[in-house]
Design a protein around this motif. Structure first.
Motif, PDB file in Angstrom:
ATOM      1  N   PRO A   4       0.848  -1.192   0.000  1.00 42.49           N
ATOM      2  CA  PRO A   4       0.000   0.000   0.000  1.00 42.49           C
ATOM      3  C   PRO A   4       0.886   1.245   0.000  1.00 42.49           C
ATOM      4  O   PRO A   4       1.871   1.303   0.724  1.00 42.49           O
ATOM      5  N   VAL A   5       0.542   2.162  -0.844  1.00 45.83           N
ATOM      6  CA  VAL A   5       1.374   3.361  -0.985  1.00 45.83           C
ATOM      7  C   VAL A   5       0.604   4.570  -0.489  1.00 45.83           C
ATOM      8  O   VAL A   5      -0.582   4.718  -0.767  1.00 45.83           O
ATOM      9  N   LEU A   6       1.278   5.386   0.256  1.00 49.05           N
ATOM     10  CA  LEU A   6       0.669   6.615   0.734  1.00 49.05           C
ATOM     11  C   LEU A   6       1.455   7.748   0.107  1.00 49.05           C
ATOM     12  O   LEU A   6       2.553   8.071   0.528  1.00 49.05           O
ATOM     13  N   GLU A   7       0.903   8.301  -0.975  1.00 47.93           N
ATOM     14  CA  GLU A   7       1.627   9.394  -1.621  1.00 47.93           C
ATOM     15  C   GLU A   7       1.159  10.699  -1.031  1.00 47.93           C
ATOM     16  O   GLU A   7      -0.022  10.918  -0.834  1.00 47.93           O
ATOM     17  N   ARG A   8       2.120  11.560  -0.726  1.00 42.31           N
ATOM     18  CA  ARG A   8       1.769  12.799  -0.049  1.00 42.31           C
ATOM     19  C   ARG A   8       2.381  13.991  -0.770  1.00 42.31           C
ATOM     20  O   ARG A   8       2.867  13.869  -1.877  1.00 42.31           O
ATOM     21  N   GLU A   9       2.337  15.114  -0.110  1.00 41.85           N
ATOM     22  CA  GLU A   9       2.901  16.364  -0.606  1.00 41.85           C
ATOM     23  C   GLU A   9       2.290  16.776  -1.944  1.00 41.85           C
ATOM     24  O   GLU A   9       2.934  16.759  -2.980  1.00 41.85           O
ATOM     25  N   GLY A  10       1.016  17.065  -1.908  1.00 45.44           N
ATOM     26  CA  GLY A  10       0.362  17.647  -3.071  1.00 45.44           C
ATOM     27  C   GLY A  10      -0.164  16.633  -4.058  1.00 45.44           C
ATOM     28  O   GLY A  10      -1.075  16.928  -4.809  1.00 45.44           O
ATOM     29  N   ARG A  11       0.417  15.417  -4.045  1.00 45.91           N
ATOM     30  CA  ARG A  11      -0.094  14.418  -4.979  1.00 45.91           C
ATOM     31  C   ARG A  11      -1.285  13.707  -4.352  1.00 45.91           C
ATOM     32  O   ARG A  11      -1.451  13.706  -3.138  1.00 45.91           O
ATOM     33  N   SER A  12      -2.072  13.084  -5.174  1.00 51.21           N
ATOM     34  CA  SER A  12      -3.251  12.423  -4.639  1.00 51.21           C
ATOM     35  C   SER A  12      -2.869  11.075  -4.047  1.00 51.21           C
ATOM     36  O   SER A  12      -1.801  10.547  -4.296  1.00 51.21           O
ATOM     37  N   VAL A  13      -3.779  10.549  -3.258  1.00 52.22           N
ATOM     38  CA  VAL A  13      -3.600   9.222  -2.705  1.00 52.22           C
ATOM     39  C   VAL A  13      -3.571   8.254  -3.884  1.00 52.22           C
ATOM     40  O   VAL A  13      -4.368   8.361  -4.794  1.00 52.22           O
TER      41      VAL A  13
END
Lengths: 333, 319
Positions: A250-259
């Motif tokens: 599972p990836v949690l993309e952050r900093e302005g990018r979407s989940v």
């Protein structure tokens, strides 16, 4: 003369008639940090137990500091065992509930250095507790009074008591909360860096292995499918199974990018009633790229990269897949 | 009217001089068709909240507050009424799929029972519905699965069967407590995709509970962060992930192991340990582990304040 501390050559373990490990080979260098990843049933814990001589080996050889670990008995085995300690997943279950923390840590000291005077032993216990970040006041407490993370620190203190050269860590953080896991992983990294204790980290969690280990071994159904330096394994996994494992995280993309959107998972469902193939590649029933050749013989580990450079010790990147060359994604320039 | 409306819920246990505060005043609303994720570490009270939401708390629990499902109060509801609700309008999926199935009954019997008991369906109709439910959760050979016993299935297959069982009641609310935590990572990904698709097709509300914020973020529209029996933050998923306001939410997000990008040289962690449930808490429960804590935090418990869908319980929240 190789610098390998532990050499596992063609190791096989059977439980009854069932092969649990088949032809497993790898090395751990002195002061090395090696990760072993795989899903449940891959044989990870059995491998740790075989290395600690807790389950019998049915074939192959394990050499520790040049000595045949799996053939030693008696005093020679006991002497070598001190050099190789193991910590388990359930820290609360691996401590004797009737012993205080201090007694638990003193116990292995008594075996290693029976002549040590009482006061000196107590001082050594306090040093070991301090080493794992626990105050000396905890020595009087019982395991039930400690949290899971604290119990795991005690288990590490116990394991460090005989000053081992190799620490086998079988899922050391998977029973702990995510906010605590980093504390234990960082402690293991410090022990490796400062005491020079080599580590074999067994985990189902690729992300945990990635942060601690220099090299990763991917195990499925008792066979090694891929071995590579950690950065290379994540950047350019050569086995379709390794790619599926990485894609499923599972990836949690952050900093302005979407989940992140879900990655298409490995569609197959392994079942205990349909054990992996006795012949051919153990992943072929689940592999989207399987062809007839995959069923004919067990793929052997072949080198993906050339021999290791002097700057990167250890074995070269190896993969056991008959189609790895054609399936390899085209590297971006 | 909210489908699930929890107000001021407190759950505690008292045994031999020990007083365990499992849930310390939680309010939560879940609308029809909404997916809310609950995140927290062990001891945060997540499971107790799920059990209370399904009227499944043990008789030893001391409960106060309100739990309304579709307007109906569950905390005082008679057991027979609760049993009728569960398996029909309200369904549950738990962490350990192997132990949630009856070991000596074939899968088909267990699935069909949902329809024969709750719907008074004929045996033939119930088996047909069971067959259809297995197809829906992705089994290629449902006939074979119907005839199998639980021990013949893998953990992932058992969890699919349990989701099929939940769907047979045609629920309006599915409570999933750590539904993928016991599963391998490749199987976890499949079960999440399945939960996502059944929720969309059946239009059911989902209360998804997990210690893993990455898992919850995949499905939930809104995330509720719990710590030591309280809600410390509640916000729409993207807002919470991109701009957490409670220091605990922010630090928990930092701790999620990253599989992409350069690995950190040190693993992030939160210092200290969560408070024990049997020790009284003064002030903010997170204060002893919080870098932003001041004197006031150790004295006054911060109330959950803000809008209903974006609230934080902190004296000094992040901007």
């Amino acid at each position: 003369m190789s610098t390998a501390l532990l050499e596992v050559c063609d190791l096989s373990v059977r439980l009854g008639a069932t092969p649990v490990l088949s032809g497993v080979s790898f090395e751990i260098e002195t002061r090395g940090r090696v990760g072993l990843v795989g899903e449940s049933g891959a044989g990870k814990s059995t491998l740790a137990r075989a290395l600690a001589r807790l389950v019998p080996v049915s074939g192959g050889e394990v050499r520790f500091a040049g000595l045949p670990l799996n053939r030693l008995e008696g005093a020679a085995l006991r002497a070598l065992r001190r050099e190789l300690q193991i910590i388990f997943q359930q820290p609360t279950a691996s401590l004797d509930p009737h012993l205080t923390i201090g007694e638990s840590v003193a116990e292995p000291l008594g075996l290693v250095r029976p002549a040590l005077p009482r006061a000196a032993r107590r001082q050594r216990v306090d040093e070991l507790l301090a080493r794992v970040g626990l105050g000396a006041h905890l020595a009087m407490r019982y395991p039930r009074e400690l949290s899971g993370g604290e119990c795991q620190r005690v288990a590490i203190a116990r394991a460090l008591a005989p000053a081992p050269r190799l620490l086998l860590c079988d899922e050391p953080v998977s029973a702990l909360d995510v906010s605590i896991q980093g504390q234990i992983i960082n402690l293991l990294a410090d022990v490796n860096a400062q005491e020079g204790t080599a580590l074999l980290l067994i985990s189902h969690d690729l992300a945990v292995v990635r942060s601690l280990c220099e090299r990763v071994i991917v195990l499925l159904a008792g066979r090694v499918l891929e071995v590579a330096r950690t950065a290379e394994l994540f950047a350019a996994p050569a086995h379709p199974y390794t790619r599926a494992l990485i894609a499923a995280l599972p990836v949690l993309e952050r900093e302005g990018r979407s989940v992140s959107s879900p990655v298409a998972p490995d569609q197959s469902l392994p079942s205990p009633s349909a054990p992996p193939e006795a012949s051919g590649c153990v992943y072929r029933a689940r592999c989207p790229h399987a062809i007839d050749a995959c069923a004919r013989s067990v793929p052997v580990l072949e080198a993906v990269t050339a021999e290791p450079r002097s700057s990167s010790p250890g074995e070269p990147h190896r993969v056991a897949c008959v189609r790895w060359r054609e399936l390899r994604p085209v590297a971006s320039a | 009217m909210a489908l699930l409306d929890i107000e001021g819920l407190e759950v505690r246990y008292e045994t031999a001089g020990r007083r365990v505060e499992a849930v310390r005043g939680v309010s939560l609303r879940l609308e029809e068709g909404e997916c809310v994720g609950i995140v927290g570490e062990s001891g945060a009270g997540k499971t107790q909240l799920c059990l209370a939401s399904a009227g499944l708390l043990p008789p030893t629990a001391r409960v106060s507050g309100r739990v309304r499902f579709d307007g109906e109060e569950l905390l005082q509801a008679p057991p027979a009424r609760l049993e009728r609700l569960r398996g029909a309008a309200l369904a549950l999926v738990f962490q350990d799929p192997g132990s949630a199935l009856t070991p000596h009954l074939r899968i088909g019997e267990q699935l069909a029972e949902v329809r024969t008991v709750h719907r008074r369906a004929t045996r033939r109709a119930a088996w047909q519905a069971a067959h259809a439910a297995l197809v829906r959760v992705g089994f290629a050979a449902p006939e074979r699965v119907l005839a199998q016993f639980p021990h013949e299935l893998s953990g992932g297959q058992c969890q699919r069967v349990l989701i099929a069982m939940a769907l047979l009641g045609e629920p309006r609310l599915l409570i999933a407590d750590e539904p993928t935590s016991a599963l391998d990572v490749t199987v976890q990904a499949q079960v999440l995709v399945l939960l996502e698709s059944v929720r969309a097709s059946a239009g059911l509300a989902l209360l998804l509970v997990s210690h893993d914020i990455a898992v919850v973020a995949r499905l939930a529209e809104r995330i509720v962060v719990m710590y030591a029996g309280r809600v410390v933050e509640s916000a729409p998923t993207r807002r919470l992930i991109e701009a957490p306001r409670h220091p605990y939410s922010a630090q928990l997000l930092e701790c999620v192991p990253q599989a992409r990008g350069a690995p950190p040289s040190r693993m992030p962690f939160i210092p200290g340990v969560p408070p024990r449930a049997d020790v009284a808490i003064a002030g903010c429960a997170f204060a002893p582990r919080c870098a932003r804590a001041a004197e006031r935090c150790r004295r006054e418990t911060p109330p959950l304040s803000g809008a209903a869908r974006a609230a934080v319980a902190c004296h000094f929240p992040l901007p």
